[in-house]
Design an enzyme around this catalytic site. Structure first.
Site, PDB file in Angstrom:
ATOM      1  CD  GLU A 272       6.533  -0.513  -2.434  1.00 52.46           C
ATOM      2  OE1 GLU A 272       5.313  -0.674  -2.468  1.00 52.46           O
ATOM      3  OE2 GLU A 272       7.329  -1.417  -2.112  1.00 52.46           O
ATOM      4  CB  SER A 323       0.580  -8.077  -1.007  1.00 55.75           C
ATOM      5  OG  SER A 323       0.725  -8.004  -2.391  1.00 55.75           O
ATOM      6  CB  SER A 326       2.768   1.297   2.949  1.00 50.76           C
ATOM      7  OG  SER A 326       3.810   0.366   2.887  1.00 50.76           O
ATOM      8  NE  ARG A 338       5.900   1.315   4.952  1.00 48.02           N
ATOM      9  CZ  ARG A 338       5.643   0.410   5.893  1.00 48.02           C
ATOM     10  NH1 ARG A 338       6.121   0.564   7.111  1.00 48.02           N
ATOM     11  NH2 ARG A 338       4.915  -0.661   5.617  1.00 48.02           N
TER      12      ARG A 338
HETATM   13  N1  LIG Z   1      -7.280  -9.636 -10.026  1.00 46.35           N
HETATM   14  C1  LIG Z   1      -6.706  -9.662  -8.813  1.00 46.35           C
HETATM   15  N2  LIG Z   1      -5.864 -10.670  -8.483  1.00 46.35           N
HETATM   16  C2  LIG Z   1      -5.285 -10.724  -7.273  1.00 46.35           C
HETATM   17  N3  LIG Z   1      -5.498  -9.815  -6.306  1.00 46.35           N
HETATM   18  C3  LIG Z   1      -6.313  -8.776  -6.569  1.00 46.35           C
HETATM   19  C4  LIG Z   1      -6.947  -8.650  -7.832  1.00 46.35           C
HETATM   20  N4  LIG Z   1      -7.688  -7.529  -7.816  1.00 46.35           N
HETATM   21  C5  LIG Z   1      -7.540  -6.971  -6.619  1.00 46.35           C
HETATM   22  N5  LIG Z   1      -6.715  -7.716  -5.847  1.00 46.35           N
HETATM   23  C6  LIG Z   1      -6.367  -7.372  -4.449  1.00 46.35           C
HETATM   24  O1  LIG Z   1      -5.332  -6.426  -4.529  1.00 46.35           O
HETATM   25  C7  LIG Z   1      -4.214  -6.828  -3.728  1.00 46.35           C
HETATM   26  C8  LIG Z   1      -2.949  -6.371  -4.390  1.00 46.35           C
HETATM   27  O2  LIG Z   1      -2.983  -4.975  -4.460  1.00 46.35           O
HETATM   28  P1  LIG Z   1      -1.842  -4.118  -5.143  1.00 46.35           P
HETATM   29  O3  LIG Z   1      -1.719  -4.476  -6.565  1.00 46.35           O
HETATM   30  O4  LIG Z   1      -2.170  -2.699  -4.829  1.00 46.35           O
HETATM   31  O5  LIG Z   1      -0.608  -4.573  -4.289  1.00 46.35           O
HETATM   32  P2  LIG Z   1       0.810  -5.199  -4.691  1.00 46.35           P
HETATM   33  O6  LIG Z   1       1.595  -4.124  -5.354  1.00 46.35           O
HETATM   34  O7  LIG Z   1       0.625  -6.463  -5.434  1.00 46.35           O
HETATM   35  O8  LIG Z   1       1.368  -5.522  -3.239  1.00 46.35           O
HETATM   36  P3  LIG Z   1       2.566  -4.833  -2.430  1.00 46.35           P
HETATM   37  O9  LIG Z   1       2.458  -3.352  -2.684  1.00 46.35           O
HETATM   38  O10 LIG Z   1       2.284  -5.181  -1.015  1.00 46.35           O
HETATM   39  O11 LIG Z   1       3.792  -5.420  -3.000  1.00 46.35           O
HETATM   40  C9  LIG Z   1      -4.353  -8.332  -3.612  1.00 46.35           C
HETATM   41  O12 LIG Z   1      -3.732  -8.805  -2.446  1.00 46.35           O
HETATM   42  C10 LIG Z   1      -5.851  -8.519  -3.588  1.00 46.35           C
HETATM   43  O13 LIG Z   1      -6.374  -8.336  -2.304  1.00 46.35           O
HETATM   44  C1  LIG Z   2       6.515  -4.534   1.881  1.00 41.25           C
HETATM   45  C2  LIG Z   2       5.579  -3.596   1.146  1.00 41.25           C
HETATM   46  C3  LIG Z   2       6.059  -2.155   1.331  1.00 41.25           C
HETATM   47  C4  LIG Z   2       5.662  -3.955  -0.351  1.00 41.25           C
HETATM   48  O1  LIG Z   2       4.847  -3.124  -1.106  1.00 41.25           O
HETATM   49  C5  LIG Z   2       4.119  -3.752   1.612  1.00 41.25           C
HETATM   50  O2  LIG Z   2       3.677  -5.019   1.349  1.00 41.25           O
HETATM   51  C6  LIG Z   2       3.936  -3.423   3.089  1.00 41.25           C
HETATM   52  O3  LIG Z   2       3.944  -2.289   3.469  1.00 41.25           O
HETATM   53  N1  LIG Z   2       3.721  -4.442   3.948  1.00 41.25           N
HETATM   54  C7  LIG Z   2       3.479  -4.277   5.351  1.00 41.25           C
HETATM   55  C8  LIG Z   2       4.757  -4.403   6.130  1.00 41.25           C
HETATM   56  C9  LIG Z   2       4.576  -3.929   7.566  1.00 41.25           C
HETATM   57  O4  LIG Z   2       4.704  -2.719   7.819  1.00 41.25           O
HETATM   58  O5  LIG Z   2       4.257  -4.752   8.414  1.00 41.25           O
END
Ligand SMILES: Nc1ncnc2c1ncn2[C@@H]1O[C@H](COP(=O)(O)OP(=O)(O)OP(=O)(O)O)[C@@H](O)[C@H]1O
Ligand SMILES: CC(C)(CO)[C@@H](O)C(=O)NCCC(=O)O
Length: 545
Positions: A272, A323, A326, A338
């Site tokens: 990713e 969520s 990073s 990272r």
């Molecule tokens: N329509 C939506 N529904 C839910 N969350 C949303 C929405 N739009 C924006 N967000 C925000 O975006 C965040 C998710 O962002 P993003 O899609 O970049 O991460 P992700 O890929 O789901 O998470 P990760 O990379 O940690 O696995 C949610 O936690 C929330 O704060």
């Molecule tokens: C676990 C990932 C990389 C998934 O995208 C992301 O949610 C993240 O970077 N979380 C924070 C983890 C940490 O460094 O505490």
């Protein structure tokens, strides 16, 4: 790209700053001159180790070096086809990095290897037991439409779809009906199923990918809706198309079997953070107004969005607020590490907001935050000092303690849902800003690029981050933002070079062989702990949270 005339989301959200009719100086970075404590949730730096299996997967053709070189000379490099047509300055931007020319050479070499291999050695066995003929079939299959890049994140799944616009009448006649229907379904609608949306304002037109010209469409849905998405894909005939999709994000691993079983789709998996950077670089080259900053960042009431020339990007800190968060230090297109992360990210904001206010969506949470006032929830420096704490430059307006008034019963009963939403947003944003600033200081970098869907429809956070970088660094740090916010991982996936795809497919095969092996082992030694390593275990972070 369709550029929105005037971004309505900004005018709506400016209300918060009107409501807060004071010179906002929220405490973005805890501690200022004081020695800041380490972030509770930071992660230990992890130096990137490049994945090498794709090199290994092609190594048998190394003996024919001369022949390969001829092929390399006569073969174009698909990923950089568009680069060849770019103005010189943009080309330089891709090549200006210490690593990039080597990376390009490697790629052309490996593409040449791949072509040579499938054209001359169709029965040579690969490392995982497949013949070159099989691999060639898989590459063909990948090259056939539809082209998707998918980022299956912890909260949102992002899908980038390439719509070819250069279809000849002949091709149109031959195009399978299912394919045509899928194309129409995706491009004529902007809502899909319960949670699927196409961000039409982000559409990129007249893009060239692998010698095809077309448009890129940006679609997202909730990852919790994956089973409905797969059902929909099946209903639309995807299972009959037998496609391979490039996928990234944790869900590419988690949902791999479901994709295979339910829609007959193979996932070519990519890291990713690799794809995130690839997507950013591509978007910047395609869209001259991709990158922006906030002018007058020190005065949030007046700060305004302005285009930023990001054509010479390195080095920079990249903060991906999904969520979780990073944080990367990026030195070149294939050269990054990272450096940190925090579990207090977009997921935390949304989760806490739902708990505290009873809201049910991110959009609702942001709307509430827009109308709220964090000063009724937080304890400010002036609540403690009665004014400024001059000695260390802490003005009375700064947040001294997030949610610091909520232990007082009367205060608790007088706060609104809006105030709680605003305080939650400010708390999470401040913390991210603080960690990002420390990373920039550590790495001695002055550009901090914030991406991820947390920033979607969220100018409050962007302005706070811009303020934080500027104010706490005395103007030496600059916060930058990108229009395609959360789509870069999916975009980078769509762009993957064919040699890398072959390697990812090999890894998939290797992983399923490993899984089969470990299942057998688990059967035999049912009491032992399964310690099968992930295919990317050499490229992961050292998260300690
Ligand atoms: N329509 C939506 N529904 C839910 N969350 C949303 C929405 N739009 C924006 N967000 C925000 O975006 C965040 C998710 O962002 P993003 O899609 O970049 O991460 P992700 O890929 O789901 O998470 P990760 O990379 O940690 O696995 C949610 O936690 C929330 O704060
Ligand atoms: C676990 C990932 C990389 C998934 O995208 C992301 O949610 C993240 O970077 N979380 C924070 C983890 C940490 O460094 O505490």
């Amino acid at each position: 790209m369709k550029v929105p005339a005037k971004d309505s989301k900004y005018s709506v959200n400016l209300k918060i700053f009107k409501l807060h009719n004071y010179s906002i100086a929220p405490k973005i970075c805890g501690g200022s001159d004081k020695k800041s404590p380490s972030p509770t949730n930071g992660t230990a730096p992890a130096v990137l180790t490049k994945r090498n299996s794709w090199r290994a997967s092609w190594k048998f053709s190394a003996a024919k070096q001369q022949q390969k070189q001829q092929l390399a000379d006569s073969t174009q490099q698909p990923e950089y086809e568009c680069d060849a047509e770019l103005p010189a300055d943009k080309r330089n931007h891709l090549d200006s990095n210490n690593d990039s020319s080597t990376a390009t050479d490697n790629r052309s070499q490996h593409w040449a290897d791949a072509l040579e291999r499938v054209s001359t050695s169709s029965n040579v066995e690969c490392e995982n037991g497949r013949t070159a003929q099989q691999l060639s079939g898989e590459l063909d299959e990948f090259m056939s439409m539809p082209w998707f890049g998918m980022d299956i994140g912890g909260t949102l799944t992002k899908l980038v779809y390439f719509e070819p616009k250069d279809i000849t009448p002949d091709e149109q006649d031959q195009e399978a009906e299912i394919l045509r229907n899928i194309r129409r379904y995706l491009t004529k609608n902007s809502a899909y199923g319960k949670t699927g949306h196409r961000d039409t304002h982000l559409q990129m037109d007249n893009v060239e990918i692998r010698k095809r010209r077309g448009s890129l469409h940006f679609i997202r849905f909730q990852t919790t809706d994956m089973s409905n998405f797969l059902l929909l894909a099946k209903q639309k005939g995807m299972a009959e198309l037998v496609t391979t999709v490039c996928a990234t994000g944790g869900g590419a691993f988690k949902f791999e079997n479901e994709f295979r079983q339910q829609v007959n789709m193979k996932l070519a998996k990519f890291d990713e953070l690799d794809t995130l950077i690839k997507g950013i670089l591509f978007a910047e080259v395609q869209n001259p107004t991709e990158c922006y900053f906030y002018e007058n960042a020190r005065d949030i009431m007046k700060s305004e969005k302005r285009a930023f020339d990001f054509s010479k990007p390195y080095p920079f800190i990249l903060v991906n607020v999904g969520s979780g968060v990073s944080i990367l230090a990026v030195y070149g297109p294939d050269n990054y590490k990272r450096v940190s992360g925090t579990s207090l990210g977009g997921g935390t904001f949304l989760g806490l907001c739902c708990l505290l206010t009873g809201c049910n969506s991110f959009e609702e949470a942001i709307q509430l935050a827009t109308k709220g006032d964090n000063r009724k929830v937080d304890k400010l420096v002036r609540d403690i000092y009665g004014g400024d704490y001059d000695r260390f430059g802490l003005t009375g307006d700064l947040v001294a303690s997030s949610f610091g008034q909520m232990h007082i019963k009367d205060k608790r009963s007088s706060v609104s849902r809006e105030d709680l939403a605003n305080a939650t947003l400010v708390t999470i944003t401040n913390n991210i800003g603080s960690i990002a600033r420390m990373c920039a200081l550590n790495e001695k970098m002055d550009k901090v690029v914030f991406v991820g869907n947390f920033l979607r429809v969220n100018p409050i956070s962007m302005k706070l981050l811009a303020y934080a970088m500027e104010f706490w660094s005395n103007g030496t740090l600059k916060a930058l933002f990108l229009e395609h916010e959360g789509y870069f991982g999916a975009l980078g996936c769509l762009l993957q070079f064919n040699g890398e795809i072959a390697a990812a497919l090999n890894e998939t095969a290797e992983t399923s062989q490993q899984t089969q092996k470990s299942e057998t082992t688990a059967d035999t030694f049912s009491n032992t702990i399964n310690s099968t390593t992930s295919p990317h275990s050499n490229n992961t972070n050292n998260s300690d949270s």
